[in-house]
Design an enzyme around this catalytic site. Structure first.
Site, short mmCIF file in Angstrom:
data_model
loop_
_atom_site.label_atom_id
_atom_site.label_comp_id
_atom_site.label_asym_id
_atom_site.label_seq_id
_atom_site.Cartn_x
_atom_site.Cartn_y
_atom_site.Cartn_z
N HIS A 140 0.91 -1.26 0.03
CA HIS A 140 -0.08 0.06 0.01
C HIS A 140 1.02 1.14 0.10
CE1 HIS A 140 0.19 1.01 4.38
NE2 HIS A 140 0.21 -0.48 4.58
N ASP A 144 6.27 0.81 6.61
CA ASP A 144 4.79 0.72 6.61
C ASP A 144 4.17 1.74 5.55
OD1 ASP A 144 2.22 -0.40 6.94
OD2 ASP A 144 1.94 0.61 8.83
N GLU A 195 -5.17 2.03 2.62
CA GLU A 195 -5.23 0.74 3.39
C GLU A 195 -5.26 1.11 5.04
OE1 GLU A 195 -3.34 -2.35 5.83
OE2 GLU A 195 -2.68 -0.22 5.59
N ASP A 242 2.96 -6.48 3.46
CA ASP A 242 2.83 -5.25 4.49
C ASP A 242 3.39 -5.56 5.78
OD1 ASP A 242 1.75 -2.83 5.57
OD2 ASP A 242 -0.31 -3.52 5.42
N HIS A 298 3.75 3.10 12.80
CA HIS A 298 2.73 4.11 12.97
C HIS A 298 3.27 5.17 13.90
CE1 HIS A 298 -0.98 1.43 12.10
NE2 HIS A 298 -0.07 1.57 11.19
#
Length: 470
Positions: A289, A301, A335, A363, A433
């Site tokens: 993604h 990510d 995503e 991923d 994240h």
């Protein structure tokens, strides 16, 4: 006479060794031994792909491409201008790379912005708390929310202390068990806190390691339950407040968040192909993604997964390899908001479900590869084990259970075989994240190996005479 009958029977119905697998174009019933020989015949091609990716002129290419991309574009939040720029960048790059049928497929994706946010402990002392608002969170009032804190270690404790929670800011100091188990606190922490009358919720970052680094992510409100502001805080700050609270001291926080949700935005899934030479309508899909959260660079990510998927097609193009089936690259959008771009792609293409041979997604980082995770029938798994033997030159041959990913889950649910890269994710959730998701996390040698695995597996599946059995 019996001997004559037996000879005639054997001539008319020849017996073959091994379990029957399928029939070829001439009606011959192929056995698993036939398939093993066919797969083994790709040994030289697999070595060429590996040599080019790991030792040849394509060495470090996926890493260098990714570095240029994330350094140029930065993080790519759903609905943001950065994501729009990223899609335009990739469309141009894929065309310049000489891939075929490069195009954009329109979808609608959520548009939420973080804007300014802060948290300050006012009592028993002043202390600035590092926070990252969670995706989709509402804002606080302009003056913020100032309230006493209730620290809990679980949903059970929250419910047991429900009478204490009304009008407070709930801080979750849950233990980290695994990402899959612990992420429920991020996902529904706000809802559970709102049910007992809390004004806001702060969730300890879902990570096994921290250097005062909060990690963001998606959360979901529930119809009929009052929405409250919600954010993640660092492991250190959650544990600090738990210790203070355990000593019987009152904690007062002021939380300010300016988050805002806008109408859904226009976006695109980005597609490129090497068109199949014999069965062009049949598809082997490789993917990652393109969107990310709005912190760090989104290099891990999922920049790494997206760029080794691009690299797989580049390696085959460089070697002049055109498989029998179409090898399709899809760079998903949206995503992080629950695979919304991929879901719309699935709805647009499910009419051709039977033409999809396998769907693959990377991923979970592109660290040192350890094998391939696979979901499919036992027959298909045995074939994948044979294909993975071709990766013996880099000593990555294992096939694991539970292949999949958010973006390919729709196809797997409908019975299409699915695969995902398995790599050493020891450090993945350290950076996931967070502001730490930058190119510093990536390693060019490891990306080379991941790209080699991805290219060999996708090419062999796309070029075998028969599809992977469902």
């Amino acid at each position: 006479m019996k001997l004559l009958f037996l000879l005639v029977f054997m001539l008319l119905f020849p017996q073959s060794k091994g379990s029957p697998s399928s029939r070829d174009d001439d009606g011959y019933q192929r056995t698993f031994e036939d398939l093993k020989r066919e797969i083994a015949s790709y040994s030289d091609i697999a070595k060429k792909i590996i040599d080019l990716a790991v030792y040849g002129r394509a060495q470090n290419r996926s890493y260098e491409r990714l570095a240029l991309f994330v350094d140029t574009v930065g993080p790519r939040l759903s609905g943001s201008k950065n994501l729009e720029l990223a899609i335009k960048y990739m469309y141009k790059a894929l065309r310049m790379d000489g891939l075929e049928n490069v195009h954009l497929e329109p979808v609608k994706i959520p548009h939420w912005e973080r804007r300014k946010e802060s948290a300050m402990m006012m009592e028993p002392r002043n202390h600035s708390i590092a926070i990252l608002g969670l995706g989709g969170s509402i804002a606080t009032p302009p003056e913020g929310i100032t309230a006493e804190v209730l620290v809990v270690a679980s949903f059970d404790e929250l419910h047991q202390r429900a009478q204490e929670a009304k009008g407070k800011i709930v801080v979750y100091n849950q233990p980290y068990v695994s990402y899959g188990e612990t992420v429920q606190y991020r996902g529904r922490g706000a809802v559970e806190a709102a049910k007992v009358g809390a004004k806001a919720s702060l969730i300890k970052t879902v990570a096994p390691f921290s250097i005062n680094s909060p990690h963001t992510g998606m959360q979901s409100y529930q119809p009929g339950v009052r929405k409250i502001p919600t954010a993640c805080i660092s492991v250190e700050d959650a544990e600090l407040m738990a210790r203070i609270s355990s000593r019987g001291n009152k904690i007062i926080l002021t939380l300010k968040m300016e988050a805002k949700t806008y109408p859904d935005a226009d976006s695109f899934n980005t597609v490129a192909e090497i068109v199949g030479s014999k069965y062009p309508e049949q598809v082997v899909l490789v993917s990652g993604h393109l969107d990310s959260w709005d912190v760090g660079q989104g290099a891990m990510d999922d920049g790494g997964g997206a760029f080794i998927s691009w690299e797989a097609l580049s390696l085959l193009k460089d070697l002049g390899l055109r498989p029998k089936r179409t090898l399709r690259l899809v760079l998903w959008t949206g995503e992080e908001q629950g695979g919304v771009g991929a879901e719309q792609y699935y709805k647009m293409h499910k009419v051709n479900l039977s033409n999809f041979d396998i769907v693959m997604e990377s991923d979970e980082g592109t660290f040192m590869p350890t094998g391939l995770a696979f979901t499919g029938s036992d027959k298909a798994r045995n074939i994948m084990k044979e294909i993975m033997k071709l990766l013996q030159p880099i000593n990555v041959t294992d096939v694991f259970e539970k292949g999949g990913g958010t973006d390919i889950s729709y196809w797997i649910r409908d019975g299409i075989p699915g695969a995902s890269l398995r790599d050493d994710i020891t450090r993945y959730f350290w950076f996931h994240h967070s502001q730490g998701d930058t190119m510093t996390v990536q390693d060019p040698t490891q990306m080379n190996l991941c790209a080699a695995l991805w290219a060999v597996v996708s090419y062999v599946i796309a070029d075998m005479e028969e599809k992977v059995p469902v």
